[in-house]
Design an enzyme around this catalytic site. Sequence first.
Site, short mmCIF file in Angstrom:
data_model
loop_
_atom_site.label_atom_id
_atom_site.label_comp_id
_atom_site.label_asym_id
_atom_site.label_seq_id
_atom_site.Cartn_x
_atom_site.Cartn_y
_atom_site.Cartn_z
CG HIS A 106 49.28 -33.96 36.29
ND1 HIS A 106 48.59 -34.25 37.26
CD2 HIS A 106 48.17 -34.25 35.29
CE1 HIS A 106 47.22 -34.48 37.49
NE2 HIS A 106 47.00 -34.61 36.36
CG ASP B 251 44.73 -32.99 27.64
OD1 ASP B 251 45.05 -32.04 29.21
OD2 ASP B 251 43.87 -33.82 28.35
C1 SDX Z 1 44.45 -31.60 32.90
O1 SDX Z 1 44.39 -31.65 37.91
C2 SDX Z 1 44.44 -32.50 37.35
O2 SDX Z 1 44.08 -34.03 37.19
C3 SDX Z 1 43.89 -32.31 35.49
C4 SDX Z 1 43.92 -33.77 34.79
C5 SDX Z 1 42.38 -34.39 34.40
O3 SDX Z 1 42.11 -34.98 34.16
O4 SDX Z 1 41.45 -33.63 35.58
O5 SDX Z 1 44.86 -34.24 34.74
C6 SDX Z 1 43.53 -32.61 32.83
O6 SDX Z 1 44.33 -30.73 33.13
C7 SDX Z 1 46.07 -31.84 32.22
C8 SDX Z 1 47.08 -30.75 32.23
C9 SDX Z 1 46.78 -30.71 30.85
N1 SDX Z 1 47.58 -29.06 30.50
C10 SDX Z 1 48.58 -28.98 29.85
O7 SDX Z 1 49.14 -30.12 29.70
C11 SDX Z 1 49.34 -28.20 29.82
C12 SDX Z 1 51.12 -28.04 30.17
N2 SDX Z 1 50.96 -28.10 31.60
C13 SDX Z 1 51.29 -27.16 32.27
O8 SDX Z 1 50.62 -25.79 32.49
C14 SDX Z 1 51.25 -27.50 33.69
O9 SDX Z 1 52.25 -28.46 33.87
C15 SDX Z 1 49.90 -27.79 34.51
C16 SDX Z 1 48.83 -27.07 34.94
C17 SDX Z 1 49.70 -29.25 33.97
C18 SDX Z 1 50.59 -28.34 36.68
O10 SDX Z 1 51.01 -26.67 36.67
P1 SDX Z 1 51.47 -26.10 37.95
O11 SDX Z 1 51.18 -27.72 38.74
O12 SDX Z 1 51.44 -25.43 38.09
O13 SDX Z 1 52.84 -27.02 37.78
P2 SDX Z 1 53.91 -24.78 37.67
O14 SDX Z 1 53.02 -24.53 36.73
O15 SDX Z 1 53.87 -24.42 39.09
O16 SDX Z 1 55.30 -25.80 36.86
C19 SDX Z 1 56.43 -26.17 38.00
C20 SDX Z 1 57.69 -25.66 36.83
C21 SDX Z 1 57.70 -24.11 36.16
O17 SDX Z 1 59.08 -24.23 36.33
P3 SDX Z 1 60.02 -23.31 37.06
O18 SDX Z 1 59.58 -21.99 37.67
O19 SDX Z 1 59.92 -24.28 38.49
O20 SDX Z 1 62.28 -23.16 37.44
O21 SDX Z 1 57.78 -26.46 35.86
C22 SDX Z 1 57.57 -25.68 34.51
C23 SDX Z 1 56.99 -24.71 35.31
O22 SDX Z 1 57.12 -22.76 34.22
N3 SDX Z 1 56.00 -26.02 33.32
C24 SDX Z 1 56.17 -26.89 32.71
C25 SDX Z 1 54.86 -26.84 31.86
N4 SDX Z 1 54.48 -27.90 33.17
C26 SDX Z 1 55.11 -26.75 33.76
N5 SDX Z 1 57.63 -25.88 31.83
C27 SDX Z 1 57.26 -26.15 30.39
N6 SDX Z 1 56.02 -26.13 29.96
C28 SDX Z 1 55.01 -27.12 30.40
N7 SDX Z 1 53.95 -27.53 30.04
#
Ligand code: SDX
Length: 423
Positions: A307, A364
Amino acid sequence: MSDVAKLTMPDGKEITLPAYTGTEQEKCLDISALRKETGYVTFDPGFGNTCPSKSSITFLNGEAGILRYRGYSIEDLCEKSDFTSVMYLVIYGELPSEAELAEFNKNLAEHSKIKPQLLKLYESLPQDTHPMVLVSTMLAGLSAHYPQFTNPHDTDQVEQAIFIALGQILPIVSSAYCHGKGKEFNYPSEPISSYGSGLLKMMFGDDYEVDTDVEKILDELLILHADHEFNCSTSTARIVGSSQANLFASLSASVNALWGPLHGGANQKVIEMLEDIANDGGVEAIDKYLAMAKDKTSGFRLMGFGHRVYKNYDPRAKIIKKTCDKVIEKLGVEDPLLAVAQKLEAAALSDEYFTSRKLYPNVDFYSGIVYRALNIPTEMYTPLFALGRLCGWIAHWREQNLDPHARIGRPRQLYMGATERSL
Ligand code: SDX
């Protein structure tokens, strides 16, 4: 503590930036004069460090895992309130009195029928159209059928538009389900007791017996999805509304933003991911999928994990996880995906890759398990997210619309393209 920050620019010029403190002691720097004073803009991909405006609707603390609507905790609201009262709270700022709630319910009921001509839109769309297309199309269609309620500067028109959007989102989501099943959509023969009960009756038929425990569980899920400050789809409602587009157009845009698999579309993707794992060996395959999630080249992410703001367990996921156990026990369903989800969570939360990045289950991760237990198909999970979140989008659109200092949203860029050249 000073209420200014001093900034020394690369050319040595010194400027001061006003510092503000919010009611929950959050701090921010006002850079609104930065370009005028220095020629510099700020660089903040994904706006992770940027507040486009002040707001009084929802407070969340990602480190502590706190979520409050207008000061009330989600835990309190789930236990002591109901979704219709929470919609009122989120939009108007206070929980309704008995009389205010009765008036609100009356207004919603008076606007709860979709115009038959608008329903004909479905006839032009294939049966296998994703219901999020139907929901966004129908919300945009409200602009065509209610042009008399589209002037954002007329508070009476805005209030009527709010009743229409809130009143019709339930039949819109339910009729989208019916379109996908190729079945006729019918309104309940009796007034509905809650959005959850209305949803089940409009989806599964008027004779569907709604269990009161199930009704409470759905109400709680809708409360948990009601608002979440400046997430992607809410920021969409704000930026579309900032151009003075009408409420219906702004809500339709928000539905489309929510659909993305990184945002609200994740709840459907979580179930599809769990099904893939279950079909690939179940708990035995978990290590393989965790390895894929850690391998940036795999293109696979652990859906329902991570998140932008929560660097702790999403407080909504905590409640929904408990609800999973309740609903599975209540309905006596055995869902193999729940065991996979629980084992996957445990494995991820003991894996340094996830813990070092503070990746926890989000809203989710477990919600789909509850919907499955209710025989709701996966393609309906994100529309149900929209059903809950509509009031939050409305609240933010309305707050900005009432703000005399609001400006059209127009971020800047750092241009890296070709410099001037001649043909
Ligand atoms: C919702 O914003 C809100 O409030 C949203 C929400 C709401 O109520 O409106 O809460 C609802 O959208 C919840 C999120 C649902 N999405 C997912 O579950 C999809 C999976 N999660 C992600 O793709 C990710 O975690 C996000 C999109 C939620 C957040 O993305 P960020 O903040 O841009 O984080 P990032 O992609 O920069 O990740 C930071 C690190 C990275 O690794 P490094 O570059 O540091 O090595 O964490 C890793 C990412 O690769 N990472 C994951 C991951 N999420 C982040 N690695 C594997 N699996 C994951 N799910």
